[in-house]
Design an enzyme around this catalytic site. Structure first.
Site, PDB file in Angstrom:
ATOM      1  CG  LEU A  68      -2.071  -0.663   1.198  1.00 46.85           C
ATOM      2  CD1 LEU A  68      -2.419  -1.484   2.638  1.00 46.85           C
ATOM      3  CD2 LEU A  68      -3.060  -1.490  -0.007  1.00 46.85           C
ATOM      4  CB  THR A  99       7.288   2.890   1.828  1.00 47.67           C
ATOM      5  OG1 THR A  99       8.835   1.359   1.656  1.00 47.67           O
ATOM      6  CG2 THR A  99       8.677   3.192   2.925  1.00 47.67           C
ATOM      7  CE  LYS A 174      11.569   1.525  -0.012  1.00 45.65           C
ATOM      8  NZ  LYS A 174      10.237   0.899  -0.219  1.00 45.65           N
ATOM      9  CE  LYS A 249       3.933   6.633   1.155  1.00 46.74           C
ATOM     10  NZ  LYS A 249       5.377   4.973   1.307  1.00 46.74           N
TER      11      LYS A 249
END
EC number: 1.1.1.31
Length: 295
Positions: A68, A99, A174, A249
């Site tokens: 997502l 993430t 990540k 983001k």
């Protein structure tokens, strides 16, 4: 026998779509859901089962992968009114490859544990190209005893599946990776732009950089200059790939994490502002390598 047991998949976007297809190629039957019904059509046409909510996925599958775009999407998919946790079965394995904020990941893990299921976070690196070719890198965190079960599925979608410890640290790795990627992409774009304005042929400049100490993934595998490489977003008007909005983001998550840990990220913060500015200037739907075009 495992391949005859359906696997749930929630989130069929740029990354989720090819990941789910690779599971199909390895013989897995899928129970799928996406908030956009059109994203499910090609899977339905291929004979896979499409359901109307994440809860319905959990009712029909005891191994579920979620992919997502944001923390809010993940919260809704797991804890929402029709979320996975409404119908999850005890002993189910839930793997989140999104993430998102590490704090959200830890909260979701707690909620899943209360329901008697197992949660593992397994964010990916490699982008859409690696998702299509099945060469993603998965950074897996969670209960070590469950790693083998997760690896069975993830190895169908990635060439590197690495166990890295407790839940939440996968997201941390990540976020660090993507911050470095953003910084190196901006640096590559700046260097290429400067060299071109100094009269250098872009292909020659890229060749020299890739034979020298400035070489990096952004220069030799994902070059941001149109005409330098084939098969990358810069060769296709920056369509496909990893969107500028998603990079902004992820850099926001890095900024939040840096604030909470009192870590200086001078270049990371600058990269965040550059990608936020790009989103405001019409680049939001283009690949993040369009920073070259922006500059």
């Amino acid at each position: 026998m495992a391949s005859k047991t359906p696997v749930g998949f929630v989130g069929l976007g740029n990354m989720g779509n090819p990941m789910a297809k690779n599971l199909m190629k390895h013989g897995y039957l899928l129970i799928i859901y996406d908030v956009f019904p059109d994203a499910c059509k090609e899977f339905q046409d291929a004979g896979e089962q499409v359901v109307s909510s994440p809860a319905d996925v959990a009712e029909k599958a005891d191994r579920i992968i979620t992919m997502l775009p944001t923390s809010m999407n993940a919260i809704e998919a797991y804890s929402g009114e029709n979320g996975i946790l409404k119908k999850v079965k005890k002993g189910s394995l839930l793997i989140d490859s999104s993430t998102i904020d590490p704090a959200i990941t830890k909260e979701l893990a707690k909620e899943v544990k209360k329901m008697g299921a197992v949660f593992m976070d397994a964010p990916v690196s490699g982008g859409v190209g690696a998702a299509r070719s099945g060469n993603l890198t998965f950074m897996v965190r969670g209960v070590e005893d469950e790693f083998a079960a997760a690896q069975e599925l993830l190895a169908c979608m990635g060439s590197n599946v690495v166990y890295c410890g407790a839940v939440g640290t996968g997201q941390a790795a990540k976020i660090c990776n993507n911050m470095l990627l953003a910084i190196s992409m901006i640096g590559t774009a700046e260097a290429m732009n400067l060299g071109i304005r100094l009269g250098l042929d872009p292909k020659l400049l890229a060749k020299i950089l890739n034979m020298s100490s400035g070489r990096c993934w952004s220069s030799d595998t994902y070059n941001p200059v149109p005409g330098v490489m084939d098969g990358v977003p810069s060769a296709n008007n920056y369509q496909g790939g990893f969107g500028t909005t998603l990079m902004a983001k992820d850099l926001g998550l890095a900024q939040d994490s840096a604030t909470s840990t009192k870590s200086p990220i001078l270049l990371g913060s600058q990269a965040h502002q550059i990608y936020r500015m790009m989103c405001a200037r019409g680049y939001s739907k283009k690949d993040f390598s369009s920073v070259f075009q922006f500059l």
